[in-house]
Design a protein around this motif. Structure first.
Motif, PDB file in Angstrom:
ATOM      1  N   LYS A 711     -17.016  70.904  13.393  1.00  0.00           N
ATOM      2  CA  LYS A 711     -18.081  71.541  12.623  1.00  0.00           C
ATOM      3  C   LYS A 711     -17.490  72.608  11.702  1.00  0.00           C
ATOM      4  N   VAL A 712     -18.047  72.713  10.503  1.00  0.00           N
ATOM      5  CA  VAL A 712     -17.552  73.644   9.495  1.00  0.00           C
ATOM      6  C   VAL A 712     -18.582  74.744   9.268  1.00  0.00           C
ATOM      7  N   PHE A 713     -18.125  75.993   9.245  1.00  0.00           N
ATOM      8  CA  PHE A 713     -18.984  77.147   8.997  1.00  0.00           C
ATOM      9  C   PHE A 713     -18.450  77.880   7.763  1.00  0.00           C
ATOM     10  N   SER A 714     -19.352  78.479   7.011  1.00  0.00           N
ATOM     11  CA  SER A 714     -18.956  79.261   5.841  1.00  0.00           C
ATOM     12  C   SER A 714     -19.890  80.452   5.714  1.00  0.00           C
ATOM     13  N   GLY A 716     -20.176  84.863   3.949  1.00  0.00           N
ATOM     14  CA  GLY A 716     -19.665  85.849   3.014  1.00  0.00           C
ATOM     15  C   GLY A 716     -20.707  86.240   1.998  1.00  0.00           C
ATOM     16  N   GLU A 717     -20.272  86.594   0.795  1.00  0.00           N
ATOM     17  CA  GLU A 717     -21.179  86.989  -0.266  1.00  0.00           C
ATOM     18  C   GLU A 717     -21.952  85.763  -0.749  1.00  0.00           C
ATOM     19  N   PRO A 718     -23.303  85.750  -0.629  1.00  0.00           N
ATOM     20  CA  PRO A 718     -24.076  84.556  -0.996  1.00  0.00           C
ATOM     21  C   PRO A 718     -23.839  84.075  -2.425  1.00  0.00           C
ATOM     22  N   SER A 719     -23.586  84.993  -3.358  1.00  0.00           N
ATOM     23  CA  SER A 719     -23.383  84.589  -4.749  1.00  0.00           C
ATOM     24  C   SER A 719     -22.105  83.775  -4.929  1.00  0.00           C
ATOM     25  N   GLN A 720     -21.237  83.740  -3.895  1.00  0.00           N
ATOM     26  CA  GLN A 720     -19.991  82.994  -3.995  1.00  0.00           C
ATOM     27  C   GLN A 720     -20.145  81.525  -3.620  1.00  0.00           C
ATOM     28  N   GLY A 721     -21.366  81.099  -3.267  1.00  0.00           N
ATOM     29  CA  GLY A 721     -21.571  79.696  -2.909  1.00  0.00           C
ATOM     30  C   GLY A 721     -21.009  79.385  -1.542  1.00  0.00           C
ATOM     31  N   ILE A 722     -21.745  79.707  -0.486  1.00  0.00           N
ATOM     32  CA  ILE A 722     -21.211  79.628   0.872  1.00  0.00           C
ATOM     33  C   ILE A 722     -21.895  78.569   1.731  1.00  0.00           C
ATOM     34  N   VAL A 723     -22.800  77.775   1.154  1.00  0.00           N
ATOM     35  CA  VAL A 723     -23.499  76.758   1.940  1.00  0.00           C
ATOM     36  C   VAL A 723     -22.612  75.524   2.071  1.00  0.00           C
ATOM     37  N   VAL A 724     -22.334  75.121   3.311  1.00  0.00           N
ATOM     38  CA  VAL A 724     -21.476  73.970   3.563  1.00  0.00           C
ATOM     39  C   VAL A 724     -22.275  72.684   3.364  1.00  0.00           C
ATOM     40  N   PRO A 725     -21.820  71.772   2.517  1.00  0.00           N
ATOM     41  CA  PRO A 725     -22.525  70.493   2.358  1.00  0.00           C
ATOM     42  C   PRO A 725     -22.529  69.714   3.666  1.00  0.00           C
ATOM     43  N   ASN A 726     -23.590  68.950   3.898  1.00  0.00           N
ATOM     44  CA  ASN A 726     -23.690  68.172   5.136  1.00  0.00           C
ATOM     45  C   ASN A 726     -22.532  67.191   5.290  1.00  0.00           C
ATOM     46  N   LEU A 727     -21.982  66.721   4.168  1.00  0.00           N
ATOM     47  CA  LEU A 727     -20.906  65.735   4.235  1.00  0.00           C
ATOM     48  C   LEU A 727     -19.637  66.295   4.870  1.00  0.00           C
ATOM     49  N   ALA A 728     -19.520  67.613   4.951  1.00  0.00           N
ATOM     50  CA  ALA A 728     -18.351  68.212   5.592  1.00  0.00           C
ATOM     51  C   ALA A 728     -18.487  68.246   7.109  1.00  0.00           C
ATOM     52  N   GLN A 729     -19.686  67.976   7.625  1.00  0.00           N
ATOM     53  CA  GLN A 729     -19.924  68.019   9.062  1.00  0.00           C
ATOM     54  C   GLN A 729     -19.643  66.653   9.696  1.00  0.00           C
ATOM     55  N   PRO A 730     -19.482  66.599  11.031  1.00  0.00           N
ATOM     56  CA  PRO A 730     -19.227  65.316  11.696  1.00  0.00           C
ATOM     57  C   PRO A 730     -20.282  64.277  11.341  1.00  0.00           C
ATOM     58  N   SER A 731     -19.836  63.042  11.129  1.00  0.00           N
ATOM     59  CA  SER A 731     -20.764  61.982  10.728  1.00  0.00           C
ATOM     60  C   SER A 731     -20.256  60.646  11.245  1.00  0.00           C
ATOM     61  N   PHE A 732     -21.143  59.652  11.198  1.00  0.00           N
ATOM     62  CA  PHE A 732     -20.805  58.302  11.620  1.00  0.00           C
ATOM     63  C   PHE A 732     -20.506  57.431  10.405  1.00  0.00           C
ATOM     64  N   TYR A 733     -19.633  56.456  10.581  1.00  0.00           N
ATOM     65  CA  TYR A 733     -19.460  55.425   9.560  1.00  0.00           C
ATOM     66  C   TYR A 733     -19.323  54.072  10.274  1.00  0.00           C
ATOM     67  N   GLU A 734     -19.869  53.047   9.654  1.00  0.00           N
ATOM     68  CA  GLU A 734     -19.941  51.733  10.287  1.00  0.00           C
ATOM     69  C   GLU A 734     -18.608  51.007  10.206  1.00  0.00           C
ATOM     70  N   LEU A 735     -18.138  50.479  11.364  1.00  0.00           N
ATOM     71  CA  LEU A 735     -16.907  49.703  11.415  1.00  0.00           C
ATOM     72  C   LEU A 735     -17.171  48.208  11.426  1.00  0.00           C
ATOM     73  N   GLU A 736     -18.119  47.780  12.248  1.00  0.00           N
ATOM     74  CA  GLU A 736     -18.491  46.366  12.278  1.00  0.00           C
ATOM     75  C   GLU A 736     -19.923  46.233  12.768  1.00  0.00           C
ATOM     76  N   SER A 737     -20.540  45.094  12.442  1.00  0.00           N
ATOM     77  CA  SER A 737     -21.939  44.934  12.786  1.00  0.00           C
ATOM     78  C   SER A 737     -22.303  43.458  12.816  1.00  0.00           C
ATOM     79  N   SER A 738     -23.251  43.114  13.679  1.00  0.00           N
ATOM     80  CA  SER A 738     -23.790  41.758  13.697  1.00  0.00           C
ATOM     81  C   SER A 738     -25.095  41.664  12.926  1.00  0.00           C
ATOM     82  N   PHE A 739     -25.521  42.835  12.348  1.00  0.00           N
ATOM     83  CA  PHE A 739     -26.767  42.852  11.593  1.00  0.00           C
ATOM     84  C   PHE A 739     -26.579  42.140  10.263  1.00  0.00           C
TER      85      PHE A 739
END
Length: 740
Positions: A711-714, A716-739
């Motif tokens: 997990k990523v945290f950020s 400091g000074e809000p004017s510096q742009g401190i919001v972490v995009p969701n894409l930087a957090q743990p996520s799933f990606y598909e490897l294989e599927s029968s769908f």
């Protein structure tokens, strides 16, 4: 019933405002968003009133109350939007849900509304529901939380005022005066940090502006048909709504002939079943394993069906920073996100396709001074991808062909990058002032074995032991004043600061120079380490003696402690800032002796508060802070938050490890019980739920941490742009599927 329908509209609008504010946090300040919202809102309301040709709506019978209401509403909205950029949305809303309590008290005292047992029970049950959903504990009690709590009180005053105004004024009139009164307040706070929004930001600004009008119109209409206490109690519904936004990843399973109520889910990790619900939430222990979902169902004819999908878990494994932005690389070598000040590499959209895999390292430029930065990503195929401010290396058109392959190492300085290639050649790009054009520098076409950045230039060490320095003239970066010492026996760089370079030579030698105001220091042998600060350097030798060089207090006042530092010294460090923390200002140093005593010297050390330490086993320091730990885990701390002449001394105990935060931001002290104590600038506005941190990062007025869960945290000074995009957090990606 009408009040409920109006509040549903208000709740949906408030959720859209919250999401929009998060999206805009990296582009404009909170004050600018409020100012632009008022401008757009004022224009829309004026147009609507003119369309209805009812100029009476421009007039109010209670101007003082309109001003009173909107001053409190502005303060509440500012605190709320500020909290959204720093705290998780659900935590902000959890604190904000004290509004019904404050509103009920105010309405009972000043609006003569009845506060009966049914309403009390509703308030209690609603707030208990919030605690069950959010489970905040004590982790949200910090300075930002207190600001949001103050905003809640301001909102309560605003709500009560709105209820009173709704008796005499129309909703459009209340909205008109809301925009009219709040516009100058927003402009006053925003004009100093005004930024030009990009096209996407304008879309969000317009959506937030319209949603704000919609929310307040719906709430005012609701208050015309119900008591204010009842209306604000409905606001508890907003937490479940916002908690559902972007929290879970859910498989999208479709079957035209299936009974969805008969679906059965089985999630397994490493062969063990870990869940049977339709959604799955990432856990720290999932790292390194794939996740398999088996789904069984039954169609309308009773036929059994089954399918499966296998997910991998992607999480950030390293953070990088330039002067004004962060970026994150995940475990599969993809740059997932960047955030920070606009124009400093905070947007990867233009190069995203080239950063989807294979990235092994990232360098940043602009790490001192006031220039916007850029990033350069080195890939495993030897190519380099750049983005960010073009003047500081965000464009490499001049050397594009050289960066397609064969690159082994990339470094960045204040305004440029340099790359070492497998054939021993070096190329650079970015600001020519800081060494961004090396085409005319002799000797860089072959034989280079290591490459180092200084603040304003670069140093290349060759296989014959010579070194080539180039960069900004007048700062020492071009090496002209020590050219005679760069011809042989060079091994690397000890340390660099704004205008000081300490070069490492064979047999423990050192060459130290700066901007020319002090003659170079040449030591032929016996150097253990060198640290630099401002316009000074301190040398620790193998025999335990210390030598100081430079212009400020490090050398000027060294005579006071010279006799004590002729032997027995085992470590040296900076020791906070005696007069100011600027790169050209004063500095202080500390030396640890083998008997546990710590000796301080530098600018104004004799007139400032410095601790007496006689039992230290380790020391470390930066421009703004200093720490010393003894054998019992007790730490003495010296801090100078404001970079003025008054140092603050404190202490803490049960410390297991001390970690230095980059960019002179301070230290992280890890206690035996796993908790953290932050020292220095990094502690300001820091989250309290960081967990076990595996990496710290810092840039101008902003800080970031990566924990062992990915997990990523950020903060400091809000004017510096401190919001972490969701894409930087743990996520799933598909490897294989029968769908299908």
């Amino acid at each position: 019933m009408q009040a409920i329908l109006w509040m549903i509209g208000a709740l949906c609008s408030f959720c859209l405002i919250a999401i929009g504010a998060r999206e805009l946090a990296n582009d404009i300040t909170t004050a600018q968003l409020m100012a632009l919202r008022s401008v757009i809102g004022l224009g829309l309301i004026t147009a609507i009133i003119c369309y209805h040709r009812d100029t009476r709506l421009f007039k109010t019978q209670r101007l003082p109350l309109q001003v009173f209401r909107n001053v409190f509403h502005f303060a509440g909205q500012y605190g709320w939007l500020f909290g959204i950029t720093v705290l998780p949305l659900a935590e902000v809303f959890a604190i904000e849900f004290t509004v019904p309590i404050w509103t009920a008290i105010i309405a009972t005292l000043f609006l003569q509304e009845r506060f009966n047992s049914q309403r009390l029970l509703s308030l209690v049950l609603g707030f208990v529901g919030v605690l069950i959903i959010v489970q905040p504990g004590i982790k949200i009690i910090n300075s930002v939380s207190l600001i949001v709590l103050g905003a809640a009180v301001c909102y309560a005053v605003s709500h009560a005022s709105t209820k009173s105004l709704s008796v005499t004024d129309k909703p459009l009139t209340i909205l008109f005066y809301m925009c009219l009164v709040q516009l100058p307040l927003g402009v006053l706070l925003a004009y100093q940090n005004w930024q030009e929004p990009n096209l996407l930001a304008w879309v969000w600004i317009i959506l937030v502006s319209v949603a704000a009008l919609s929310a307040h119109f719906c709430m005012t209409k609701a208050m015309q048909t119900a008591d204010v206490t009842l209306v604000v109690m409905m606001d508890f519904l907003r937490l479940p709504l916002i908690a559902l936004v972007g929290v879970y990843l859910t498989p999208n399973i479709t079957c035209d002939e299936c009974a969805t109520s008969k679906y059965k889910y089985e999630w397994s990790v490493n062969g063990l079943t870990v869940g049977t619900g339709a959604t799955y939430t990432y856990r720290a222990e999932d790292a390194g394993f794939n996740i398999r979902l088996n789904v069984t169902g039954e169609d309308t004819y009773g036929q059994k069906t089954s399918a499966y999908v296998v997910y991998g878990v992607s999480k950030t494994d390293k953070l990088f920073a330039n002067m004004r932005a962060f970026t994150a690389k995940n475990t599969i070598g993809a740059v997932t996100a960047a955030w920070g000040k606009s124009g400093s590499g905070n947007d990867i959209s233009s190069v995203e396709s080239n950063l989807s895999s294979g990235v092994v390292d990232i360098a940043g430029s602009g790490w001192t001074g006031f220039l916007n930065g850029a990033f350069a990503a080195l890939k495993e195929d030897g190519s380099v991808v750049v983005w960010g401010n073009t003047s500081t290396g965000g464009s490499a058109a001049s050397v594009a062909s050289d960066l397609q392959s064969g690159v082994e190492h990339v470094v960045g300085n204040r305004g440029a990058f340099a790359a070492l290639k497998a054939d021993g050649s070096v190329v650079s790009w970015g600001s020519t002032e800081f060494g961004g054009d090396s085409s005319s520098v002799l000797g860089l076409d072959s034989g280079v074995v290591s490459l180092h950045q200084t603040v304003t230039g670069f140093i290349a060490v060759k296989n014959d032991g010579s070194a080539i320095a180039w960069g900004k003239p007048g700062t020492g970066a071009d090496g002209t004043q020590v050219s005679a010492y760069l011809t042989s026996d060079v091994e690397g760089v000890y340390d660099v600061s704004y205008s000081v370079i300490a070069l490492k030579k064979a047999n423990g030698g050192a060459v130290i120079w700066g901007d020319g105001r002090a003659a170079p220091l040449v030591i032929s042998e016996g150097v253990k380490t060198v640290i630099t600060s401002s316009v000074a350097a301190v040398v620790l030798k193998d025999d335990g003696s210390v030598q100081a060089w430079g212009l400020n207090g490090a050398a000027k006042y060294f005579y006071r402690v010279r006799d004590q530092l002729q032997s027995g010294v085992i470590a040296i460090s900076e020791a906070g800032t005696a007069t100011n923390g600027s790169y050209s200002g004063g500095s202080a140093f500390a030396a640890l002796k083998d008997d546990g005593t710590v000796i301080f010297w530098g600018d104004d050390v004799t007139t400032q508060r410095y601790p007496t330490i006689t039992d230290s086993v380790a020391i470390d320091g930066t421009l703004s802070s200093f720490v010393s730990i003894n054998a019992l885990g007790e730490v003495t701390i010296l801090e100078d938050y404001s970079r003025h002449s008054i140092n603050e001394i404190s202490s803490t105990s049960n410390i297991k490890t001390i970690t230095r935060i980059p960019k002179d931001a301070g230290f992280a002290l890890s206690r035996n019980d796993g908790t953290l104590h932050l020292v220095g600038r990094v502690s300001q506005r820091a989250p309290t739920n960081l967990g076990v941190v595996s990496q710290w990062s810092a840039r101008s007025s902003a800080y970031a941490a990566l924990n062992t869960e990915g997990k990523v945290f950020s903060w400091g000074e809000p004017s510096q742009g401190i919001v972490v995009p969701n894409l930087a957090q743990p996520s799933f990606y598909e490897l294989e599927s029968s769908f299908d």
